[in-house]
Design an enzyme around this catalytic site. Structure first.
Site, PDB file in Angstrom:
ATOM      1  N   CYS A  65       1.361 -13.839   2.883  1.00 39.78           N
ATOM      2  CA  CYS A  65       0.605 -14.853   3.638  1.00 39.78           C
ATOM      3  C   CYS A  65       0.776 -16.245   3.038  1.00 39.78           C
ATOM      4  CB  CYS A  65      -0.869 -14.477   3.658  1.00 39.78           C
ATOM      5  SG  CYS A  65      -1.517 -14.228   2.002  1.00 39.78           S
ATOM      6  N   GLU A  82       3.089 -18.285  12.862  1.00 40.64           N
ATOM      7  CA  GLU A  82       3.416 -17.509  11.655  1.00 40.64           C
ATOM      8  C   GLU A  82       4.462 -16.454  12.004  1.00 40.64           C
ATOM      9  OE1 GLU A  82       0.446 -14.749  10.111  1.00 40.64           O
ATOM     10  OE2 GLU A  82       0.935 -15.369   8.077  1.00 40.64           O
TER      11      GLU A  82
HETATM   12  P1  NAD Z   1      -3.349  -7.099  11.505  1.00 46.45           P
HETATM   13  O1  NAD Z   1      -4.453  -8.057  11.763  1.00 46.45           O
HETATM   14  O2  NAD Z   1      -2.492  -6.685  12.639  1.00 46.45           O
HETATM   15  O3  NAD Z   1      -3.920  -5.742  10.892  1.00 46.45           O
HETATM   16  C1  NAD Z   1      -4.692  -5.736   9.711  1.00 46.45           C
HETATM   17  C2  NAD Z   1      -5.600  -4.522   9.721  1.00 46.45           C
HETATM   18  O4  NAD Z   1      -6.541  -4.649  10.782  1.00 46.45           O
HETATM   19  C3  NAD Z   1      -4.862  -3.197   9.947  1.00 46.45           C
HETATM   20  O5  NAD Z   1      -5.430  -2.229   9.106  1.00 46.45           O
HETATM   21  C4  NAD Z   1      -5.159  -2.897  11.398  1.00 46.45           C
HETATM   22  O6  NAD Z   1      -5.129  -1.531  11.730  1.00 46.45           O
HETATM   23  C5  NAD Z   1      -6.570  -3.446  11.541  1.00 46.45           C
HETATM   24  N1  NAD Z   1      -6.975  -3.778  12.904  1.00 46.45           N
HETATM   25  C6  NAD Z   1      -6.193  -4.175  13.944  1.00 46.45           C
HETATM   26  N2  NAD Z   1      -6.962  -4.399  15.038  1.00 46.45           N
HETATM   27  C7  NAD Z   1      -8.247  -4.138  14.692  1.00 46.45           C
HETATM   28  C8  NAD Z   1      -9.489  -4.194  15.376  1.00 46.45           C
HETATM   29  N3  NAD Z   1      -9.571  -4.555  16.657  1.00 46.45           N
HETATM   30  N4  NAD Z   1     -10.615  -3.885  14.684  1.00 46.45           N
HETATM   31  C9  NAD Z   1     -10.550  -3.526  13.381  1.00 46.45           C
HETATM   32  N5  NAD Z   1      -9.397  -3.439  12.685  1.00 46.45           N
HETATM   33  C10 NAD Z   1      -8.262  -3.754  13.329  1.00 46.45           C
HETATM   34  O7  NAD Z   1      -2.492  -7.752  10.339  1.00 46.45           O
HETATM   35  P2  NAD Z   1      -1.162  -7.187   9.671  1.00 46.45           P
HETATM   36  O8  NAD Z   1      -0.034  -7.343  10.650  1.00 46.45           O
HETATM   37  O9  NAD Z   1      -1.430  -5.860   9.079  1.00 46.45           O
HETATM   38  O10 NAD Z   1      -0.969  -8.211   8.454  1.00 46.45           O
HETATM   39  C11 NAD Z   1      -0.295  -9.414   8.565  1.00 46.45           C
HETATM   40  C12 NAD Z   1      -1.275 -10.568   8.649  1.00 46.45           C
HETATM   41  O11 NAD Z   1      -2.130 -10.552   7.513  1.00 46.45           O
HETATM   42  C13 NAD Z   1      -0.572 -11.910   8.608  1.00 46.45           C
HETATM   43  O12 NAD Z   1      -1.202 -12.786   9.519  1.00 46.45           O
HETATM   44  C14 NAD Z   1      -0.796 -12.372   7.181  1.00 46.45           C
HETATM   45  O13 NAD Z   1      -0.712 -13.763   6.972  1.00 46.45           O
HETATM   46  C15 NAD Z   1      -2.174 -11.861   6.927  1.00 46.45           C
HETATM   47  N6  NAD Z   1      -2.454 -11.785   5.489  1.00 46.45           N
HETATM   48  C16 NAD Z   1      -3.326 -12.677   4.941  1.00 46.45           C
HETATM   49  C17 NAD Z   1      -3.584 -12.663   3.574  1.00 46.45           C
HETATM   50  C18 NAD Z   1      -4.531 -13.651   2.942  1.00 46.45           C
HETATM   51  O14 NAD Z   1      -4.882 -13.454   1.777  1.00 46.45           O
HETATM   52  N7  NAD Z   1      -4.963 -14.697   3.625  1.00 46.45           N
HETATM   53  C19 NAD Z   1      -2.952 -11.716   2.773  1.00 46.45           C
HETATM   54  C20 NAD Z   1      -2.049 -10.834   3.361  1.00 46.45           C
HETATM   55  C21 NAD Z   1      -1.815 -10.861   4.730  1.00 46.45           C
END
Ligand code: NAD
Length: 491
Positions: free
Chosen positions: A296, A395
Site C-alpha cells: 500500500c 491504485e
Molecule cells: P479488499 O478490500 O478486496 O479485501 C480485504 C479483505 O476484506 C479481504 O479479507 C476480503 O475478503 C474482505 N472483504 C471484502 N469485501 C468485504 C465485505 N463486504 N465485508 C467484509 N469484508 C470484506 O482488499 P485486498 O484486495 O485484499 O487488498 C488490497 C488493498 O488493501 C489495496 O487497496 C491496498 O492499498 C490496501 N492495503 C492497505 C494497507 C494500509 O496499511 N493502508 C496495507 C495493505 C493493503
C-alpha cells in the site's frame, strides 16, 4: 457439531481449516474453495469456506473467552505470552517464509527477511510496549481526583488483505491481545495459510482457547460481511480497499462498532534535482517494485524535477532491467508473481489504458519471456500520461509506475495532493528547509524524506482522506483497543 481436525503443513496439500475455540474445524456444510499458488497456477490445497454460522460460533467463543481466565491475566502475563508467540514465529521462520511465498507468490527471500521477522517483532514490540502503558490521573485542586480506567473493548473483528498476510495480521492482533481483547480473524481468501499456522503457534504459546478465532471465507455475503454485521462484535480493524471499507462501515453502523481502517494509496514519490541520485534510485527501485508493487505504501506516481529527468530515467530504467522476475523460491528472484489471475488481468488492463492514453512504456508492460505459467509481469515504467489518466489516478497495486517531470515546488505539491488518497509520500532533496516546507503541505499520513519504508513502530501509521480512518502504532493502537472510564472522586 463440527468435527475436529488437525492442520497438516507444510506437506501438500496444505488444507486450511477454521480455528474456533482452540480447535481446527471444517465448515458446517463441508464447503471449501481451492487455494492457488500464483507462481504455478497449481492448487495448493483447500480452504474451509465459512459464513454466518461459523462466524457466529467464533464470536460466541470470543465472547465467552472475554469472561474466562483471559479476563484475569495481568499485563505482565500477557506481555510474556506475546514474547513467547514472537519467539515461536522466529523458531519457525523458514517454514513460515516458505508458506508465505507459496501462498502469495512473493520471493521467499523477502518473506524470510521482511514479512516473518516483522511479524515476530510486532509481538515482541507490544510485549515491551504494554508494560509501560499507564492511565491518566488529574487532581483538581482540593476538590476531586479524576482518574481513567483502561479496559479491553471486547470482541474485535480483524479483516485482512493478501499482500503482507502475516505481517499485517500480527500488526493488528498483537496490540489487541496486549490490551486483553478477544478476536475473530478473517484472512484474505487468496492467502489463508500463515494465519492458520499462527493459530497453532499461539495455542502452543499458551493463549487460552477462544481468545483468537479464525474463520476463512470471502467478503460480500460471506465470512467478512458476517463479521462486520455481527451484533456481538464490538470493533472492526480492517485493512483493504476503500470501497470495502465503505461496505464494512455501512454494516458496522447497525450496532455502532468502533472502526480502524487502513486503506489504499496512490503515493507520490517527489524527486528534486538536488537529491542524492544514487540513494534515490536504489530506494525508488524498492518503493516502486518490492513485493511486485503490491504494498500500500509503494510510490507509484514518480515526479522528477526537470533538470534531472533524463538522468533519472536512464538510471532508473537500467536498474529496473536488472530485476529478476521468476520463481519466488529461487534466492536470486527479486520479483515474484502477482496474487491472482483476476488481479493480474486488472493490472494488465492499466497497461492497456496507458497505451490507449498515448503513454510510452520504457520497460516492462508484458509477461517475462520463458515464464508460461504464473501471474508474472515485468516491472513497468510509464511516461507521457496526462494527470487525469486512470493510470495516474487509480491504485494499480502492481509493479507499474508512472513518471512525470515537474518545474516548480507549487506545481508538484498540487499534483501530489490531487487525489482522493492520502496514505504515504516520499520526498528526495538535500535542502532541509524545502523538506520541512513540503512535508507541511503534503496530504499524506506517512511522509518519508530521503528514505522509504523506514518504520518505528511507536509512530502513528495510517492514511488521511480515502486512505484510512485513525492511526495505528505505539499508543495509537493501544488506545483503539482500549475502552475508557473516567472516575471522579470528590474529596
Ligand atoms: P479488499 O478490500 O478486496 O479485501 C480485504 C479483505 O476484506 C479481504 O479479507 C476480503 O475478503 C474482505 N472483504 C471484502 N469485501 C468485504 C465485505 N463486504 N465485508 C467484509 N469484508 C470484506 O482488499 P485486498 O484486495 O485484499 O487488498 C488490497 C488493498 O488493501 C489495496 O487497496 C491496498 O492499498 C490496501 N492495503 C492497505 C494497507 C494500509 O496499511 N493502508 C496495507 C495493505 C493493503
Amino acid at each position: 457439531m463440527l468435527k475436529e481436525v488437525t492442520l497438516r503443513s507444510p506437506v501438500k496439500p496444505i488444507n486450511c481449516l477454521h480455528f474456533i475455540n482452540g480447535k481446527y474445524l471444517p465448515s458446517f456444510n463441508g464447503k471449501t474453495f481451492n487455494n492457488i499458488n500464483p507462481a504455478t497456477e497449481e492448487v495448493l490445497g483447500s480452504v474451509a469456506e465459512g459464513g454466518k454460522e461459523e462466524v457466529d460460533l467464533a464470536v460466541q467463543a470470543a465472547r465467552r473467552a472475554l469472561k474466562g481466565p483471559w479476563k484475569y491475566t495481568t499485563v505482565e502475563e500477557r506481555s510474556k505470552l506475546l514474547r513467547r508467540i514472537g519467539d515461536l514465529i522466529l523458531e519457525r521462520k523458514e517454514e513460515l517464509a516458505y508458506l508465505e511465498s507459496l501462498d502469495t507468490g512473493k520471493p521467499f527471500s523477502l518473506a524470510k527477511t521482511v514479512d516473518i521477522p516483522r511479524a515476530a517483532y510486532n509481538f515482541h514490540f507490544y510485549a515491551d510496549y504494554i508494560i509501560g502503558v499507564n492511565t491518566d490521573a488529574n487532581e483538581q485542586n482540593d476538590i476531586a481526583l479524576h482518574y481513567t480506567l483502561r479496559r479491553p473493548v471486547g470482541v474485535i473483528g480483524i479483516i485482512k488483505p493478501w499482500n503482507l498476510p502475516l505481517l499485517l495480521l500480527t500488526w493488528k492482533l498483537a496490540p489487541a491481545l496486549a490490551m486483553g481483547n478477544t478476536c475473530v480473524i478473517k484472512p484474505a481468501e487468496w492467502t489463508p495459510i500463515t494465519a492458520t499456522v499462527l493459530m497453532e503457534i499461539m495455542k502452543e504459546a499458551g493463549l487460552p482457547d477462544g481468545v483468537a478465532n479464525l474463520v476463512h471465507g470471502f467478503g460480500t455475503n460471506s465470512a467478512g460481511a458476517a463479521i462486520s454485521e455481527h451484533p456481538d462484535v464490538d470493533a472492526i480493524s480492517f485493512i483493504g480497499e476503500p470501497s470495502t471499507g465503505a461496505a464494512i462501515m455501512r454494516s458496522a453502523a447497525q450496532n455502532l462498532k468502533k472502526l480502524s481502517f487502513e486503506l489504499g494509496g496512490k503515493n507520490p514519490n517527489i524527486i528534486f534535482a538536488d537529491a542524492n541520485i544514487d540513494d534515490c534510485i536504489d530506494t525508488t527501485i524498492r518503493s516502486s517494485f518490492v513485493n511486485q508493487g503490491e504494498v500500500c505504501l509503494c510510490g507509484s506516481r514518480i515526479y522528477v524535477e526537470r533538470p534531472i529527468f533524463d538522468l533519472f530515467m536512464e538510471k532508473f530504467i537500467a536498474k529496473t532491467k536488472e530485476l529478476k522476475v521468476g520463481d519466488p523460491l529461487n534466492p536470486e528472484t527479486t520479483t515474484g508473481a502477482l496474487i491472482s489471475k483476476e488481479h493480474y488481468e486488472r493490472v494488465f488492463s492499466y497497461i492497456e489504458i496507458a497505451k490507449a492514453d498515448g503513454a510510452k512504456i520504457h520497460v516492462g508492460g508484458k509477461r517475462p519471456e520463458g515464464l508460461e505459467k504464473g501471474y508474472f509481469l515485468e516491472p513497468t515504467i510509464i511516461t507521457g500520461l496526462d494527470k487525469n489518466s486512470r493510470c495516474v489516478r487509480e491504485e494499480i497495486f502492481g509493479p507499474v509506475v508512472t513518471v512525470a517531470p515537474f518545474d516548480t515546488e507549487e506545481e508538484v505539491i498540487c499534483e501530489a495532493n490531487d487525489t482522493h488518497y492520502g496514505l504515504a509520500a516520499t520526498v528526495w532533496t538535500s535542502d532541509l528547509k524545502r523538506a520541512m516546507r513540503i512535508t507541511r503541505s503534503l496530504e499524506a499520513g506517512v511522509i518519508w524524506v530521503n528514505t522509504w519504508f523506514l518504520r518505528d513502530l511507536r509512530t502513528p501509521f495510517g492514511g488521511m482522506k480515502h486512505s484510512g480512518i485513525g492511526r495505528t502504532g505505539g499508543m495509537h493502537s493501544i488506545d483503539f483497543y482500549s475502552e475508557f472510564s473516567n472516575v471522579t472522586i470528590k474529596y
